[in-house]
Enzyme design. Structure first.
Site, PDB file in Angstrom:
ATOM      1  N   THR A 160       0.829  -1.212   0.000  1.00 48.19           N
ATOM      2  CA  THR A 160       0.000   0.000   0.000  1.00 48.19           C
ATOM      3  C   THR A 160       0.858   1.254   0.000  1.00 48.19           C
ATOM      4  OG1 THR A 160      -1.414   1.303   1.484  1.00 48.19           O
ATOM      5  CG2 THR A 160      -0.140  -0.406   2.513  1.00 48.19           C
ATOM      6  N   ASP A 161       0.286   2.344  -0.513  1.00 49.53           N
ATOM      7  CA  ASP A 161       1.009   3.628  -0.466  1.00 49.53           C
ATOM      8  C   ASP A 161       1.143   4.135   0.972  1.00 49.53           C
ATOM      9  OD1 ASP A 161      -1.647   4.348  -0.024  1.00 49.53           O
ATOM     10  OD2 ASP A 161      -1.717   5.894  -1.580  1.00 49.53           O
ATOM     11  N   GLU A 162       0.362   3.532   1.895  1.00 48.22           N
ATOM     12  CA  GLU A 162       0.414   4.021   3.280  1.00 48.22           C
ATOM     13  C   GLU A 162       1.771   3.765   3.930  1.00 48.22           C
ATOM     14  OE1 GLU A 162      -3.146   3.488   5.632  1.00 48.22           O
ATOM     15  OE2 GLU A 162      -4.368   3.263   3.833  1.00 48.22           O
TER      16      GLU A 162
ATOM     17  N   TYR B 212      -1.502  -0.387  11.185  1.00 49.79           N
ATOM     18  CA  TYR B 212      -1.725  -1.050   9.885  1.00 49.79           C
ATOM     19  C   TYR B 212      -0.564  -0.778   8.941  1.00 49.79           C
ATOM     20  CZ  TYR B 212      -3.330  -1.446   5.040  1.00 49.79           C
ATOM     21  OH  TYR B 212      -3.401  -1.729   3.699  1.00 49.79           O
TER      22      TYR B 212
ATOM     23  N   LYS C  23       2.308  -3.343   7.283  1.00 51.55           N
ATOM     24  CA  LYS C  23       2.512  -3.532   5.843  1.00 51.55           C
ATOM     25  C   LYS C  23       3.954  -3.195   5.458  1.00 51.55           C
ATOM     26  CE  LYS C  23      -0.197  -4.486   3.104  1.00 51.55           C
ATOM     27  NZ  LYS C  23      -0.628  -5.832   2.598  1.00 51.55           N
TER      28      LYS C  23
ATOM     29  N   GLY D 266      -3.768  10.057  14.742  1.00 49.39           N
ATOM     30  CA  GLY D 266      -2.620   9.979  13.823  1.00 49.39           C
ATOM     31  C   GLY D 266      -3.006  10.065  12.356  1.00 49.39           C
TER      32      GLY D 266
HETATM   33  P1  NAD Z   1     -10.088  -6.886   2.734  1.00 49.96           P
HETATM   34  O1  NAD Z   1     -10.036  -6.597   4.196  1.00 49.96           O
HETATM   35  O2  NAD Z   1     -11.328  -6.572   1.958  1.00 49.96           O
HETATM   36  O3  NAD Z   1      -9.782  -8.449   2.500  1.00 49.96           O
HETATM   37  C1  NAD Z   1      -8.786  -9.135   3.183  1.00 49.96           C
HETATM   38  C2  NAD Z   1      -9.001 -10.634   2.954  1.00 49.96           C
HETATM   39  O4  NAD Z   1      -7.923 -11.339   3.604  1.00 49.96           O
HETATM   40  C3  NAD Z   1     -10.301 -11.160   3.565  1.00 49.96           C
HETATM   41  O5  NAD Z   1     -10.953 -12.014   2.639  1.00 49.96           O
HETATM   42  C4  NAD Z   1      -9.838 -11.944   4.795  1.00 49.96           C
HETATM   43  O6  NAD Z   1     -10.694 -13.031   5.134  1.00 49.96           O
HETATM   44  C5  NAD Z   1      -8.461 -12.426   4.341  1.00 49.96           C
HETATM   45  N1  NAD Z   1      -7.558 -12.709   5.466  1.00 49.96           N
HETATM   46  C6  NAD Z   1      -7.308 -11.919   6.547  1.00 49.96           C
HETATM   47  N2  NAD Z   1      -6.454 -12.534   7.378  1.00 49.96           N
HETATM   48  C7  NAD Z   1      -6.133 -13.736   6.805  1.00 49.96           C
HETATM   49  C8  NAD Z   1      -5.270 -14.800   7.179  1.00 49.96           C
HETATM   50  N3  NAD Z   1      -4.587 -14.780   8.325  1.00 49.96           N
HETATM   51  N4  NAD Z   1      -5.171 -15.867   6.343  1.00 49.96           N
HETATM   52  C9  NAD Z   1      -5.885 -15.908   5.186  1.00 49.96           C
HETATM   53  N5  NAD Z   1      -6.713 -14.928   4.792  1.00 49.96           N
HETATM   54  C10 NAD Z   1      -6.840 -13.852   5.594  1.00 49.96           C
HETATM   55  O7  NAD Z   1      -8.821  -6.160   2.125  1.00 49.96           O
HETATM   56  P2  NAD Z   1      -8.620  -5.456   0.689  1.00 49.96           P
HETATM   57  O8  NAD Z   1      -9.076  -4.055   0.774  1.00 49.96           O
HETATM   58  O9  NAD Z   1      -9.129  -6.355  -0.370  1.00 49.96           O
HETATM   59  O10 NAD Z   1      -7.025  -5.417   0.617  1.00 49.96           O
HETATM   60  C11 NAD Z   1      -6.295  -6.517   0.058  1.00 49.96           C
HETATM   61  C12 NAD Z   1      -4.808  -6.195   0.117  1.00 49.96           C
HETATM   62  O11 NAD Z   1      -4.545  -5.000  -0.610  1.00 49.96           O
HETATM   63  C13 NAD Z   1      -4.290  -5.957   1.529  1.00 49.96           C
HETATM   64  O12 NAD Z   1      -3.017  -6.540   1.627  1.00 49.96           O
HETATM   65  C14 NAD Z   1      -4.198  -4.440   1.636  1.00 49.96           C
HETATM   66  O13 NAD Z   1      -3.159  -4.070   2.524  1.00 49.96           O
HETATM   67  C15 NAD Z   1      -3.844  -4.070   0.205  1.00 49.96           C
HETATM   68  N6  NAD Z   1      -4.276  -2.725  -0.229  1.00 49.96           N
HETATM   69  C16 NAD Z   1      -5.579  -2.334  -0.075  1.00 49.96           C
HETATM   70  C17 NAD Z   1      -5.970  -1.080  -0.543  1.00 49.96           C
HETATM   71  C18 NAD Z   1      -7.402  -0.620  -0.437  1.00 49.96           C
HETATM   72  O14 NAD Z   1      -7.700   0.529  -0.804  1.00 49.96           O
HETATM   73  N7  NAD Z   1      -8.345  -1.442   0.011  1.00 49.96           N
HETATM   74  C19 NAD Z   1      -5.037  -0.229  -1.162  1.00 49.96           C
HETATM   75  C20 NAD Z   1      -3.704  -0.677  -1.306  1.00 49.96           C
HETATM   76  C21 NAD Z   1      -3.355  -1.932  -0.845  1.00 49.96           C
HETATM   77  P1  TYD Z   2     -10.586   4.410   4.701  1.00 53.19           P
HETATM   78  O1  TYD Z   2     -11.611   4.010   3.692  1.00 53.19           O
HETATM   79  O2  TYD Z   2     -10.629   3.781   6.052  1.00 53.19           O
HETATM   80  O3  TYD Z   2      -9.155   4.203   4.001  1.00 53.19           O
HETATM   81  P2  TYD Z   2      -7.665   4.667   4.502  1.00 53.19           P
HETATM   82  O4  TYD Z   2      -7.726   5.085   5.912  1.00 53.19           O
HETATM   83  O5  TYD Z   2      -6.888   3.402   4.333  1.00 53.19           O
HETATM   84  O6  TYD Z   2      -7.273   5.763   3.562  1.00 53.19           O
HETATM   85  O7  TYD Z   2     -10.675   5.987   4.903  1.00 53.19           O
HETATM   86  C1  TYD Z   2     -10.504   6.888   3.831  1.00 53.19           C
HETATM   87  C2  TYD Z   2     -10.530   8.296   4.396  1.00 53.19           C
HETATM   88  O8  TYD Z   2     -11.852   8.553   4.909  1.00 53.19           O
HETATM   89  C3  TYD Z   2      -9.596   8.494   5.584  1.00 53.19           C
HETATM   90  O9  TYD Z   2      -9.036   9.801   5.507  1.00 53.19           O
HETATM   91  C4  TYD Z   2     -10.492   8.388   6.788  1.00 53.19           C
HETATM   92  C5  TYD Z   2     -11.815   8.909   6.287  1.00 53.19           C
HETATM   93  N1  TYD Z   2     -13.027   8.314   6.923  1.00 53.19           N
HETATM   94  C6  TYD Z   2     -14.024   9.150   7.448  1.00 53.19           C
HETATM   95  O10 TYD Z   2     -13.925  10.387   7.406  1.00 53.19           O
HETATM   96  N2  TYD Z   2     -15.124   8.565   8.025  1.00 53.19           N
HETATM   97  C7  TYD Z   2     -15.277   7.225   8.106  1.00 53.19           C
HETATM   98  O11 TYD Z   2     -16.299   6.753   8.669  1.00 53.19           O
HETATM   99  C8  TYD Z   2     -14.265   6.384   7.541  1.00 53.19           C
HETATM  100  C9  TYD Z   2     -14.390   4.885   7.599  1.00 53.19           C
HETATM  101  C10 TYD Z   2     -13.159   6.975   6.958  1.00 53.19           C
END
Ligand code: NAD
Ligand code: TYD
Length: 344
Positions: free
Chosen positions: A125-127, A153, A157, A278
């Site tokens: 992730t970019d985070e 988190y 990562k 944070g």
């Molecule tokens: P999500 O929370 O929707 O899905 C995570 C999945 O992983 C779930 O199906 C969960 O059951 C499974 N999981 C969790 N712990 C596990 C374990 N111990 N063993 C096996 N499976 C397990 O997450 P997402 O948003 O689809 O993100 C997927 C990946 O992409 C993550 O690694 C996240 O860090 C990365 N990512 C997400 C975003 C975003 O915007 N959502 C952006 C950049 C990177």
């Molecule tokens: P989120 O979807 O949790 O993604 P990330 O924290 O990984 O960027 O949140 C996106 C942005 O929205 C973040 O700045 C936090 C804000 N946010 C709210 O303002 N209200 C909410 O209820 C949630 C879940 C997020």
């Protein structure tokens, strides 16, 4: 080719499975997922009967079970999406984030070393780069930006990324890492900003914006992320990190207002609540490397993508209504029940 997709019952992993089954019908896709609160088998319903697909309920931290599955399936490629992914949950309870995101990654890479692999890909992730100030619109995250994390988190990562690079350098494991900006689209779990606001707005419930809502994220439609990972697997250079982002900066408050407009709901539903601890101000990716080396460009702009996403949530109410009527209600009450309103 056999491809292991961990975390494939979650948001991005499931979209990646749909992409891969359509793009490579001769490949075998094995989804490894623990089915935590974020994993949903119903998401994978449409592919369960596909002969090229297998689902295995498994914890990536369970070394013995993971080794058995590697022996049985002999994967050529592992793409690791499995993670605890929600910043707010990591602030409440960091431990599971360290277990799954760091130690789970280690178990998978140990299995790759033991049984051999063509590629291990870490979905990051970019985070991991921390945040950028709002008053420096000239700054972007490049692959050279130092790792500088804010939340448990992002720290978990970043730790995993460092371990992945260590396994490459020390053991010669053929790895790649992608660091993507915020995704949105179908099957996004309703605890995250966009689906949460859609679900609440449809129920005429308050829309809880953290602080002033001026924080900026760089939003990318999930299918564009999946195509980028596919390109990295097939054409990316081993040992490299690729940033993925669509040059689409949006302030949280503007996203929430847009959702109100699209759904015909009043902005008076918006409440400003106590800020996230944070809270990162701004994430923005410079995707020049993946564009120049692999020719990747996003295909879906935000104006289209958000409309498609809202339509999906309207047409697939059963999927998310089942989620928000279960354990999610306790989560919501805990996170938002006592969150004080703030004046902005
Ligand atoms: P999500 O929370 O929707 O899905 C995570 C999945 O992983 C779930 O199906 C969960 O059951 C499974 N999981 C969790 N712990 C596990 C374990 N111990 N063993 C096996 N499976 C397990 O997450 P997402 O948003 O689809 O993100 C997927 C990946 O992409 C993550 O690694 C996240 O860090 C990365 N990512 C997400 C975003 C975003 O915007 N959502 C952006 C950049 C990177
Ligand atoms: P989120 O979807 O949790 O993604 P990330 O924290 O990984 O960027 O949140 C996106 C942005 O929205 C973040 O700045 C936090 C804000 N946010 C709210 O303002 N209200 C909410 O209820 C949630 C879940 C997020």
């Amino acid at each position: 080719m056999t491809v292991f997709v961990t975390g494939g019952a979650g948001f991005i992993g499931s979209n990646f499975i749909f992409h891969m089954l359509a793009a490579y019908p001769d490949d075998r896709i094995v989804c490894l997922d623990k089915l935590t609160y974020a994993g949903n088998l119903s998401t994978l319903e449409s592919v369960m009967q596909n002969p090229g697909f297998r689902f295995v309920k498994i914890d990536i931290c369970d070394r013995a079970a993971i080794y058995r599955l590697f022996e049985e399936e002999k994967p050529d490629i592992v793409v690791n999406f499995a993670a605890e992914s929600h910043v707010d949950r990591s602030i409440e309870n960091p431990e599971i984030f360290l277990q799954t995101n760091i130690l789970g990654t280690q178990v998978l890479m140990d299995a790759c070393r033991r049984y051999g692999i063509q590629r291990y890909h870490q979905v990051s992730t970019d985070e991991v780069y921390g945040d950028l100030p709002l008053d420096r619109p000239d700054l972007f995250f490049t692959e050279e930006t130092p790792i500088h994390t804010s939340s448990p988190y992002s720290a978990s990562k970043a730790s995993a990324d460092l371990l992945v690079m260590a396994y490459h350098r020390t053991y010669g494991l053929p790895v790649t890492i992608s660091r993507c900006s915020n995704n949105y689209g179908p099957y996004h779990f309703p605890e995250k900003l966009i689906p949460l606001m859609i679900a609440n707005a449809l129920a005429d419930k308050p829309l809880p914006v953290y602080g002033e809502g001026l924080n900026v994220r760089d939003w990318l439609y999930v299918a564009d992320h999946c195509r980028a990972i596919d390109l990295i697997l097939h054409k990316g250079r081993v040992g490299e990190v690729y940033n993925i982002g669509g040059h689409n900066e949006m302030r949280n408050i503007d996203i929430v207002k847009l959702i109100c407009k699209e759904l015909g709901k009043p902005e008076s539903l918006i409440v400003h609540v106590e800020d996230r601890k944070g809270h990162d101000m701004r994430y923005v990716i410079d995707p020049a490397k993946i564009h120049n080396e692999l020719g990747w460009l996003p295909e879906t702009g935000f104006a289209d993508g958000i409309k498609k996403t809202i339509r999906w949530y309207l047409e697939n109410r059963a999927w998310w209504e089942t989620i928000i009527s279960g354990e999610y209600r306790n989560y919501y009450e805990k996170m938002y029940g006592n969150r004080a309103e703030v004046q902005v």
